[in-house]
Scaffold this active site. Structure first.
Site, PDB file in Angstrom:
ATOM      1  CD1 TRP A  42       3.787 -17.305  53.287  1.00  0.00           C
ATOM      2  CD2 TRP A  42       4.626 -18.977  52.045  1.00  0.00           C
ATOM      3  NE1 TRP A  42       4.489 -18.138  54.123  1.00  0.00           N
ATOM      4  CE2 TRP A  42       5.011 -19.172  53.396  1.00  0.00           C
ATOM      5  CE3 TRP A  42       5.030 -19.902  51.092  1.00  0.00           C
ATOM      6  CZ2 TRP A  42       5.788 -20.253  53.800  1.00  0.00           C
ATOM      7  CZ3 TRP A  42       5.806 -20.982  51.484  1.00  0.00           C
ATOM      8  CH2 TRP A  42       6.176 -21.151  52.817  1.00  0.00           C
ATOM      9  NE  ARG A  69     -10.010  -9.586  42.831  1.00  0.00           N
ATOM     10  CZ  ARG A  69      -8.811  -9.015  42.871  1.00  0.00           C
ATOM     11  NH1 ARG A  69      -8.697  -7.738  43.264  1.00  0.00           N
ATOM     12  NH2 ARG A  69      -7.718  -9.670  42.535  1.00  0.00           N
ATOM     13  CG  ASN A  91      -1.737 -20.541  48.730  1.00  0.00           C
ATOM     14  OD1 ASN A  91      -1.565 -20.472  49.939  1.00  0.00           O
ATOM     15  ND2 ASN A  91      -2.830 -21.057  48.203  1.00  0.00           N
ATOM     16  CG  LEU A 102     -16.137 -28.387  60.234  1.00  0.00           C
ATOM     17  CD1 LEU A 102     -16.797 -27.086  60.661  1.00  0.00           C
ATOM     18  CD2 LEU A 102     -14.624 -28.228  60.159  1.00  0.00           C
ATOM     19  CG  HIS A 138      -0.607 -23.473  45.260  1.00  0.00           C
ATOM     20  ND1 HIS A 138      -1.654 -22.615  45.478  1.00  0.00           N
ATOM     21  CD2 HIS A 138      -0.067 -23.107  44.057  1.00  0.00           C
ATOM     22  CE1 HIS A 138      -1.759 -21.767  44.461  1.00  0.00           C
ATOM     23  NE2 HIS A 138      -0.809 -22.052  43.591  1.00  0.00           N
ATOM     24  CG  ASP A 144      -5.673 -14.256  47.100  1.00  0.00           C
ATOM     25  OD1 ASP A 144      -4.938 -14.948  46.367  1.00  0.00           O
ATOM     26  OD2 ASP A 144      -5.999 -13.096  46.830  1.00  0.00           O
ATOM     27  CB  SER A 191     -15.139 -21.450  36.835  1.00  0.00           C
ATOM     28  OG  SER A 191     -15.630 -20.189  37.259  1.00  0.00           O
ATOM     29  CD  GLU A 192     -13.930 -17.065  37.306  1.00  0.00           C
ATOM     30  OE1 GLU A 192     -15.076 -16.944  36.827  1.00  0.00           O
ATOM     31  OE2 GLU A 192     -13.717 -17.531  38.451  1.00  0.00           O
ATOM     32  CD  GLU A 252     -21.619  -8.432  59.388  1.00  0.00           C
ATOM     33  OE1 GLU A 252     -20.762  -7.529  59.254  1.00  0.00           O
ATOM     34  OE2 GLU A 252     -22.852  -8.220  59.353  1.00  0.00           O
ATOM     35  CB  SER A 255     -12.786 -13.592  43.487  1.00  0.00           C
ATOM     36  OG  SER A 255     -11.850 -12.535  43.615  1.00  0.00           O
TER      37      SER A 255
END
Length: 255
Positions: free
Chosen positions: A33, A199, A30, A139, A45, A28, A74-75, A212, A201
């Site tokens: 910034w 949050r 972008n 990874l 982005h 969160d 999706s929002e 955590e 979201s």
């Protein structure tokens, strides 16, 4: 119990180590910034892709096994159309540029979410990238795109009920978990959200039950190796009890 359909069960206590096995991230900040620098939101982005590369490298270097990032919820379709279009193109270009590098470095790539609204060319490239890296053991890098935690749970429930339409016995947590988008991975040990918001979201609602949570004011394009180290330091300073007492943990550790 959810709507009378599910039977609760005892959750296994996972192994806890100094390095989290699975990190989940909401990237969160972008747009803010870019705004601070008098730039269009899309510039933030684009810069955020560089921060993601650095985070991937940091996870590999530290021995993290799973990294899951929330790229597009999706929002997010509610955002301005030009920004949504840019994000789709950025996703496509980044995938074209990075997938060979990920494969050469032994990474496993996946995308979770409802891809039905995406352009066919992007969906084809996602599937090709998943197939190319399917045999890799490094990874596990997962991108959540057009994803929502509520959608994930409802989708899993729908598949369970379609699989056994006449079942009268309640489903278990374990049965539902096998149908979730992240069924291939352990639940996240550490959740990181940048940008100052506190949050989750609608991200991995089921999976974050015992994770955590770490929130930082650092905007995502500025999130670097040092910021990742601070998040890991916070995680390592915590006591993960999973319903037990501190005394039980000490006894188990032989203290």
């Amino acid at each position: 119990m959810i709507g009378g359909l599910f039977r609760s069960s005892t959750r296994d206590i996972p192994d806890v180590s100094q390095v989290p096995k699975h990190i989940a991230v909401i990237m969160d900040g972008n747009g803010r910034w870019a705004r601070k620098r008098m730039l269009p939101r899309v510039a933030g982005h684009a810069r955020g892709v560089e921060a993601l590369r650095a985070t991937v490298r940091g996870c590999v270097d530290r021995g993290v096994e799973y990294l899951t990032v929330f790229a597009f919820s999706s929002e997010n379709w509610r955002r301005p159309q030009d920004e949504v279009s840019f994000l789709m193109q950025l996703f496509l270009k980044s995938l074209q540029k990075e997938i060979r590098r990920m494969h050469d470095n032994g990474m496993r790539f996946r995308v979770i979410g409802d891809l039905s609204r995406f352009d066919g060319r992007l969906v084809d490239m996602i599937r090709e990238a998943e197939a190319l890296t399917a045999g890799n053991g490094g990874l596990n890098f997962t991108v959540a795109a057009n994803y929502g935690g509520r959608w994930d749970i409802l989708d899993a429930m729908s598949r369970l009920m379609a699989r056994e339409p006449g079942r009268l016995e309640r489903f278990t947590e374990e049965e539902l978990a096998t149908e979730l988008s992240m069924s291939f991975a352990p639940e996240p040990d550490l959740f990181i959200r940048t940008g100052g918001e506190k949050r989750i979201s609608n991200f991995l609602l089921w999976q974050l039950a015992y994770t955590e949570l770490y929130f930082t004011d650092v905007l995502w394009p500025d999130f670097d190796g040092e910021a990742l180290g601070q998040a890991l330091g916070s995680y390592q300073a915590r006591e993960r009890r999973f319903g037990r007492t501190s005394e039980q943990l000490k006894a188990d550790a032989g203290e």
